[in-house]
Design a protein around this motif. Structure first.
Motif, PDB file in Angstrom:
ATOM      1  N   VAL A  75      31.833  39.657  53.311  1.00  0.00           N
ATOM      2  CA  VAL A  75      31.501  38.465  54.065  1.00  0.00           C
ATOM      3  C   VAL A  75      30.054  38.024  53.912  1.00  0.00           C
ATOM      4  O   VAL A  75      29.687  36.952  54.346  1.00  0.00           O
ATOM      5  N   SER A  76      29.218  38.862  53.300  1.00  0.00           N
ATOM      6  CA  SER A  76      27.807  38.496  53.191  1.00  0.00           C
ATOM      7  C   SER A  76      27.533  37.801  51.874  1.00  0.00           C
ATOM      8  O   SER A  76      26.617  38.143  51.134  1.00  0.00           O
ATOM      9  N   GLN A  77      28.344  36.795  51.573  1.00  0.00           N
ATOM     10  CA  GLN A  77      28.199  36.068  50.324  1.00  0.00           C
ATOM     11  C   GLN A  77      27.296  34.861  50.520  1.00  0.00           C
ATOM     12  O   GLN A  77      27.372  34.173  51.538  1.00  0.00           O
ATOM     13  N   HIS A  78      26.455  34.581  49.569  1.00  0.00           N
ATOM     14  CA  HIS A  78      25.630  33.378  49.614  1.00  0.00           C
ATOM     15  C   HIS A  78      26.524  32.163  49.436  1.00  0.00           C
ATOM     16  O   HIS A  78      27.584  32.245  48.826  1.00  0.00           O
ATOM     17  N   ARG A  79      26.126  31.031  50.015  1.00  0.00           N
ATOM     18  CA  ARG A  79      26.986  29.853  49.979  1.00  0.00           C
ATOM     19  C   ARG A  79      27.352  29.412  48.562  1.00  0.00           C
ATOM     20  O   ARG A  79      28.354  28.760  48.355  1.00  0.00           O
ATOM     21  N   LYS A  80      26.505  29.754  47.566  1.00  0.00           N
ATOM     22  CA  LYS A  80      26.775  29.323  46.200  1.00  0.00           C
ATOM     23  C   LYS A  80      27.677  30.303  45.452  1.00  0.00           C
ATOM     24  O   LYS A  80      28.087  30.041  44.339  1.00  0.00           O
ATOM     25  N   ASP A  81      27.957  31.428  46.079  1.00  0.00           N
ATOM     26  CA  ASP A  81      28.875  32.392  45.482  1.00  0.00           C
ATOM     27  C   ASP A  81      30.143  32.384  46.321  1.00  0.00           C
ATOM     28  O   ASP A  81      30.269  33.089  47.307  1.00  0.00           O
ATOM     29  N   GLU A  82      31.110  31.559  45.933  1.00  0.00           N
ATOM     30  CA  GLU A  82      32.302  31.371  46.737  1.00  0.00           C
ATOM     31  C   GLU A  82      33.476  32.202  46.237  1.00  0.00           C
ATOM     32  O   GLU A  82      34.634  31.925  46.545  1.00  0.00           O
ATOM     33  N   THR A  83      33.192  33.270  45.508  1.00  0.00           N
ATOM     34  CA  THR A  83      34.242  34.106  44.943  1.00  0.00           C
ATOM     35  C   THR A  83      35.175  34.640  46.023  1.00  0.00           C
ATOM     36  O   THR A  83      36.391  34.665  45.866  1.00  0.00           O
ATOM     37  N   ASN A  84      34.583  35.064  47.163  1.00  0.00           N
ATOM     38  CA  ASN A  84      35.374  35.689  48.215  1.00  0.00           C
ATOM     39  C   ASN A  84      35.442  34.848  49.484  1.00  0.00           C
ATOM     40  O   ASN A  84      35.740  35.356  50.552  1.00  0.00           O
ATOM     41  N   VAL A  85      35.180  33.561  49.360  1.00  0.00           N
ATOM     42  CA  VAL A  85      35.165  32.695  50.528  1.00  0.00           C
ATOM     43  C   VAL A  85      36.518  32.652  51.232  1.00  0.00           C
ATOM     44  O   VAL A  85      36.595  32.516  52.448  1.00  0.00           O
ATOM     45  N   ASP A  86      37.620  32.788  50.475  1.00  0.00           N
ATOM     46  CA  ASP A  86      38.949  32.716  51.078  1.00  0.00           C
ATOM     47  C   ASP A  86      39.171  33.818  52.109  1.00  0.00           C
ATOM     48  O   ASP A  86      40.039  33.696  52.973  1.00  0.00           O
ATOM     49  N   GLU A  87      38.404  34.901  52.028  1.00  0.00           N
ATOM     50  CA  GLU A  87      38.571  35.992  52.979  1.00  0.00           C
ATOM     51  C   GLU A  87      37.937  35.668  54.322  1.00  0.00           C
ATOM     52  O   GLU A  87      38.267  36.284  55.327  1.00  0.00           O
ATOM     53  N   ILE A  88      37.018  34.723  54.370  1.00  0.00           N
ATOM     54  CA  ILE A  88      36.323  34.384  55.598  1.00  0.00           C
ATOM     55  C   ILE A  88      37.195  33.474  56.451  1.00  0.00           C
ATOM     56  O   ILE A  88      37.764  32.492  55.964  1.00  0.00           O
ATOM     57  N   GLN A  89      37.299  33.780  57.735  1.00  0.00           N
ATOM     58  CA  GLN A  89      38.186  33.039  58.629  1.00  0.00           C
ATOM     59  C   GLN A  89      37.464  31.977  59.444  1.00  0.00           C
ATOM     60  O   GLN A  89      38.079  31.010  59.896  1.00  0.00           O
ATOM     61  N   ALA A  90      36.188  32.157  59.695  1.00  0.00           N
ATOM     62  CA  ALA A  90      35.429  31.199  60.491  1.00  0.00           C
ATOM     63  C   ALA A  90      33.943  31.411  60.244  1.00  0.00           C
ATOM     64  O   ALA A  90      33.520  32.449  59.715  1.00  0.00           O
ATOM     65  N   LEU A  91      33.160  30.399  60.606  1.00  0.00           N
ATOM     66  CA  LEU A  91      31.708  30.488  60.480  1.00  0.00           C
ATOM     67  C   LEU A  91      31.061  30.158  61.828  1.00  0.00           C
ATOM     68  O   LEU A  91      31.378  29.142  62.450  1.00  0.00           O
ATOM     69  N   LEU A  92      30.176  31.052  62.270  1.00  0.00           N
ATOM     70  CA  LEU A  92      29.356  30.785  63.443  1.00  0.00           C
ATOM     71  C   LEU A  92      28.071  30.127  62.960  1.00  0.00           C
ATOM     72  O   LEU A  92      27.481  30.567  61.970  1.00  0.00           O
ATOM     73  N   VAL A  93      27.636  29.084  63.639  1.00  0.00           N
ATOM     74  CA  VAL A  93      26.467  28.326  63.197  1.00  0.00           C
ATOM     75  C   VAL A  93      25.411  28.332  64.300  1.00  0.00           C
ATOM     76  O   VAL A  93      25.649  27.819  65.399  1.00  0.00           O
ATOM     77  N   ASP A  94      24.279  28.918  64.005  1.00  0.00           N
ATOM     78  CA  ASP A  94      23.164  28.998  64.951  1.00  0.00           C
ATOM     79  C   ASP A  94      22.204  27.845  64.667  1.00  0.00           C
ATOM     80  O   ASP A  94      21.483  27.849  63.680  1.00  0.00           O
ATOM     81  N   LEU A  95      22.223  26.835  65.539  1.00  0.00           N
ATOM     82  CA  LEU A  95      21.371  25.658  65.355  1.00  0.00           C
ATOM     83  C   LEU A  95      19.968  25.923  65.883  1.00  0.00           C
ATOM     84  O   LEU A  95      19.780  26.739  66.793  1.00  0.00           O
ATOM     85  N   PRO A  96      18.957  25.225  65.356  1.00  0.00           N
ATOM     86  CA  PRO A  96      17.581  25.422  65.836  1.00  0.00           C
ATOM     87  C   PRO A  96      17.458  25.111  67.317  1.00  0.00           C
ATOM     88  O   PRO A  96      18.054  24.153  67.816  1.00  0.00           O
TER      89      PRO A  96
END
Length: 241
Positions: free
Chosen positions: A73-94
Protein backbone atom coordinates in the motif's frame (compact mmCIF):
# COMPACT_ATOMS: atom_id res chain seq x y z
CA UNK A 1 -9.08 -4.73 14.18
CA UNK A 2 -10.32 -1.84 12.08
CA UNK A 3 -9.44 -1.50 8.40
CA UNK A 4 -8.26 2.01 9.23
CA UNK A 5 -5.34 0.41 11.07
CA UNK A 6 -3.97 -0.61 7.64
CA UNK A 7 -3.35 3.04 6.75
CA UNK A 8 0.03 3.77 5.15
CA UNK A 9 1.52 6.86 3.57
CA UNK A 10 0.69 7.02 -0.13
CA UNK A 11 1.74 10.42 -1.47
CA UNK A 12 1.78 14.14 -0.78
CA UNK A 13 0.87 16.94 -3.19
CA UNK A 14 0.95 20.73 -3.16
CA UNK A 15 -0.88 21.43 -6.43
CA UNK A 16 -4.12 20.11 -7.88
CA UNK A 17 -2.32 18.99 -11.01
CA UNK A 18 -0.41 16.47 -8.90
CA UNK A 19 -3.44 14.74 -7.38
CA UNK A 20 -3.44 10.95 -7.82
CA UNK A 21 -5.11 9.64 -10.95
CA UNK A 22 -6.61 6.74 -9.00
CA UNK A 23 -10.38 6.18 -9.06
CA UNK A 24 -10.48 4.91 -5.49
CA UNK A 25 -12.94 6.51 -3.02
CA UNK A 26 -11.39 9.27 -0.94
CA UNK A 27 -12.47 10.67 2.42
CA UNK A 28 -10.90 13.97 3.45
CA UNK A 29 -10.14 15.31 6.92
CA UNK A 30 -10.34 19.08 7.31
CA UNK A 31 -10.09 21.35 10.32
CA UNK A 32 -8.73 24.51 11.85
CA UNK A 33 -5.14 24.41 13.04
CA UNK A 34 -5.06 23.15 16.63
CA UNK A 35 -8.49 21.52 16.34
CA UNK A 36 -6.92 18.07 16.83
CA UNK A 37 -7.09 16.79 13.25
CA UNK A 38 -3.75 14.97 13.26
CA UNK A 39 -4.41 13.43 16.67
CA UNK A 40 -7.80 12.18 15.47
CA UNK A 41 -6.32 10.58 12.35
CA UNK A 42 -3.52 8.94 14.33
CA UNK A 43 -5.76 7.42 17.01
CA UNK A 44 -8.32 6.24 14.45
CA UNK A 45 -5.55 4.55 12.48
CA UNK A 46 -3.94 3.22 15.68
CA UNK A 47 -0.60 4.84 14.82
CA UNK A 48 1.44 7.41 16.70
CA UNK A 49 2.69 9.61 13.87
CA UNK A 50 0.91 8.73 10.63
CA UNK A 51 -0.45 12.27 10.31
CA UNK A 52 2.03 15.07 10.90
CA UNK A 53 1.27 17.03 14.07
CA UNK A 54 3.49 20.08 14.39
CA UNK A 55 4.12 22.14 17.52
CA UNK A 56 3.79 25.10 15.16
CA UNK A 57 0.25 24.99 13.75
CA UNK A 58 0.02 25.81 10.08
CA UNK A 59 3.29 24.20 9.04
CA UNK A 60 1.61 21.32 7.23
CA UNK A 61 0.94 22.91 3.86
CA UNK A 62 0.37 19.89 1.63
CA UNK A 63 -2.42 17.43 0.93
CA UNK A 64 -1.29 14.10 2.36
CA UNK A 65 -2.74 10.79 1.18
CA UNK A 66 -2.88 7.53 3.14
CA UNK A 67 -3.98 4.25 1.58
CA UNK A 68 -6.25 1.60 3.08
CA UNK A 69 -6.16 -2.05 2.09
CA UNK A 70 -3.80 -4.27 0.12
CA UNK A 71 -0.47 -5.78 1.07
CA UNK A 72 1.54 -3.31 -0.97
CA UNK A 73 0.00 0.00 0.00
CA UNK A 74 2.96 2.36 0.28
CA UNK A 75 3.15 2.98 -3.44
CA UNK A 76 3.94 6.40 -4.87
CA UNK A 77 1.11 7.88 -6.93
CA UNK A 78 3.15 7.43 -10.13
CA UNK A 79 3.66 3.73 -9.49
CA UNK A 80 0.18 2.31 -9.96
CA UNK A 81 1.25 -1.32 -10.32
CA UNK A 82 -0.59 -2.35 -7.15
CA UNK A 83 -3.23 0.36 -6.98
CA UNK A 84 -6.03 -2.18 -7.50
CA UNK A 85 -5.27 -3.61 -4.06
CA UNK A 86 -6.05 -0.31 -2.35
CA UNK A 87 -9.67 0.03 -1.21
CA UNK A 88 -9.80 3.66 -0.09
CA UNK A 89 -7.68 6.75 0.45
CA UNK A 90 -7.67 8.96 3.54
CA UNK A 91 -6.81 12.56 2.69
CA UNK A 92 -5.30 14.88 5.29
CA UNK A 93 -5.97 18.47 4.17
CA UNK A 94 -3.85 21.42 5.38
CA UNK A 95 -5.02 22.97 8.63
CA UNK A 96 -6.44 26.45 8.22
CA UNK A 97 -6.77 29.62 10.26
CA UNK A 98 -3.33 30.03 11.80
CA UNK A 99 -2.53 33.74 12.11
CA UNK A 100 1.24 33.57 11.59
CA UNK A 101 1.01 31.96 8.16
CA UNK A 102 1.89 34.39 5.40
CA UNK A 103 -0.81 35.94 3.22
CA UNK A 104 0.45 34.23 0.08
CA UNK A 105 0.39 30.84 1.81
CA UNK A 106 -3.16 31.45 3.01
CA UNK A 107 -4.30 32.30 -0.51
CA UNK A 108 -2.62 29.17 -1.87
CA UNK A 109 -4.29 26.99 0.78
CA UNK A 110 -7.66 28.62 0.13
CA UNK A 111 -7.50 27.90 -3.58
CA UNK A 112 -6.16 24.40 -3.03
CA UNK A 113 -8.76 23.48 -0.44
CA UNK A 114 -11.76 25.06 -2.13
CA UNK A 115 -11.06 23.53 -5.54
CA UNK A 116 -10.23 20.13 -4.10
CA UNK A 117 -13.40 19.79 -1.99
CA UNK A 118 -15.64 21.24 -4.69
CA UNK A 119 -14.31 19.47 -7.78
CA UNK A 120 -12.67 16.19 -6.74
CA UNK A 121 -14.94 13.47 -8.14
CA UNK A 122 -13.27 10.72 -6.11
CA UNK A 123 -14.05 12.53 -2.85
CA UNK A 124 -16.86 10.58 -1.19
CA UNK A 125 -17.24 12.58 2.03
CA UNK A 126 -15.66 15.16 4.31
CA UNK A 127 -14.72 14.74 7.96
CA UNK A 128 -14.81 18.24 9.46
CA UNK A 129 -12.97 18.38 12.78
CA UNK A 130 -13.86 21.23 15.11
CA UNK A 131 -12.83 21.96 18.69
CA UNK A 132 -15.93 21.19 20.79
CA UNK A 133 -15.24 24.33 22.83
CA UNK A 134 -15.17 26.59 19.74
CA UNK A 135 -17.20 25.05 16.88
CA UNK A 136 -18.17 26.87 13.71
CA UNK A 137 -15.49 29.51 13.47
CA UNK A 138 -15.87 31.57 10.26
CA UNK A 139 -13.34 29.35 8.49
CA UNK A 140 -15.17 26.18 9.58
CA UNK A 141 -18.36 27.62 8.13
CA UNK A 142 -16.52 28.50 4.92
CA UNK A 143 -15.28 24.92 4.57
CA UNK A 144 -18.76 23.61 5.32
CA UNK A 145 -20.34 25.81 2.66
CA UNK A 146 -17.70 24.99 0.06
CA UNK A 147 -18.44 21.29 0.42
CA UNK A 148 -22.20 21.61 0.92
CA UNK A 149 -22.49 22.60 -2.73
CA UNK A 150 -21.52 19.05 -3.71
CA UNK A 151 -24.40 17.47 -1.77
CA UNK A 152 -22.02 14.83 -0.40
CA UNK A 153 -21.93 13.73 3.27
CA UNK A 154 -20.15 15.68 5.97
CA UNK A 155 -19.43 14.15 9.37
CA UNK A 156 -18.46 16.70 12.01
CA UNK A 157 -16.17 15.46 14.76
CA UNK A 158 -16.25 17.68 17.85
CA UNK A 159 -12.78 17.05 19.19
CA UNK A 160 -11.35 17.60 22.68
CA UNK A 161 -14.66 16.64 24.28
CA UNK A 162 -12.72 15.64 27.40
CA UNK A 163 -12.10 19.35 28.03
CA UNK A 164 -15.83 19.90 28.67
CA UNK A 165 -18.23 18.58 31.28
CA UNK A 166 -21.13 16.42 30.17
CA UNK A 167 -23.67 19.25 30.03
CA UNK A 168 -21.39 21.43 27.89
CA UNK A 169 -20.67 18.47 25.61
CA UNK A 170 -24.36 17.87 25.05
CA UNK A 171 -24.95 21.57 24.38
CA UNK A 172 -22.10 21.64 21.83
CA UNK A 173 -23.45 18.56 20.07
CA UNK A 174 -27.01 19.93 20.07
CA UNK A 175 -25.84 23.25 18.64
CA UNK A 176 -23.82 21.49 15.95
CA UNK A 177 -26.72 19.31 14.86
CA UNK A 178 -29.06 22.30 14.80
CA UNK A 179 -26.71 24.28 12.56
CA UNK A 180 -26.12 21.31 10.27
CA UNK A 181 -29.86 20.71 9.91
CA UNK A 182 -30.27 24.26 8.59
CA UNK A 183 -28.45 23.27 5.40
CA UNK A 184 -31.06 22.09 2.91
CA UNK A 185 -31.00 21.38 -0.79
CA UNK A 186 -33.12 23.06 -3.46
CA UNK A 187 -35.99 20.67 -2.77
CA UNK A 188 -35.98 21.46 0.96
CA UNK A 189 -34.37 18.19 2.06
CA UNK A 190 -31.53 18.33 4.60
CA UNK A 191 -28.02 17.54 3.45
CA UNK A 192 -26.45 14.29 4.75
CA UNK A 193 -24.60 16.01 7.60
CA UNK A 194 -23.94 14.27 10.92
CA UNK A 195 -21.98 15.03 14.10
CA UNK A 196 -20.49 13.39 17.15
CA UNK A 197 -18.34 14.06 20.21
CA UNK A 198 -14.74 12.87 20.17
CA UNK A 199 -11.53 12.88 22.20
CA UNK A 200 -8.31 11.39 20.89
CA UNK A 201 -6.73 11.57 24.34
CA UNK A 202 -9.57 9.80 26.18
CA UNK A 203 -10.69 7.72 23.17
CA UNK A 204 -14.22 9.09 23.42
CA UNK A 205 -16.32 8.42 20.31
CA UNK A 206 -13.63 6.29 18.68
CA UNK A 207 -15.91 3.44 17.62
CA UNK A 208 -18.59 5.77 16.32
CA UNK A 209 -16.09 7.70 14.20
CA UNK A 210 -14.45 4.51 12.93
CA UNK A 211 -17.75 3.00 11.83
CA UNK A 212 -18.92 6.22 10.20
CA UNK A 213 -15.72 6.71 8.20
CA UNK A 214 -15.71 3.13 6.94
CA UNK A 215 -19.37 3.34 5.94
CA UNK A 216 -18.78 6.58 4.03
CA UNK A 217 -16.14 4.91 1.84
CA UNK A 218 -18.06 1.65 1.49
CA UNK A 219 -15.88 -0.40 3.82
CA UNK A 220 -18.32 -0.86 6.69
CA UNK A 221 -16.96 -3.15 9.35
CA UNK A 222 -17.30 -2.48 13.08
CA UNK A 223 -14.20 -1.92 15.13
CA UNK A 224 -13.35 -4.99 17.21
CA UNK A 225 -12.97 -3.48 20.65
CA UNK A 226 -10.82 -4.51 23.53
CA UNK A 227 -12.14 -4.09 27.10
CA UNK A 228 -10.10 -0.93 27.44
CA UNK A 229 -11.65 0.50 24.27
CA UNK A 230 -15.16 -0.20 25.49
CA UNK A 231 -14.43 1.32 28.85
CA UNK A 232 -13.00 4.43 27.20
CA UNK A 233 -15.91 4.79 24.77
CA UNK A 234 -18.41 4.64 27.63
CA UNK A 235 -16.53 7.10 29.77
CA UNK A 236 -18.43 10.28 30.48
CA UNK A 237 -16.49 13.42 29.50
CA UNK A 238 -15.46 15.31 32.60
CA UNK A 239 -14.06 18.72 33.29
CA UNK A 240 -10.27 18.73 33.04
CA UNK A 241 -8.62 19.63 36.32
Amino acid sequence: MSKLWQARFFTTVNHLRDLPTTQIPEIAFAGRSNAGKSSAINVLCNQKSLAFSSKTPGRTQHINYFSIGGALVSQHRKDETNVDEIQALLVDLPGYGYAEVSGSAKLHWQELLSKYVQTRKQLAALILIMDARRPFTPLDVQMLEWFALTGKPIHCILSKADKLNRNDCMNALRLTRTILSSYIDETGNPFPFTAQLFSAQKRIGLEEANDKILSLVGLSKPLETTPSDEEASNRTPTQEK
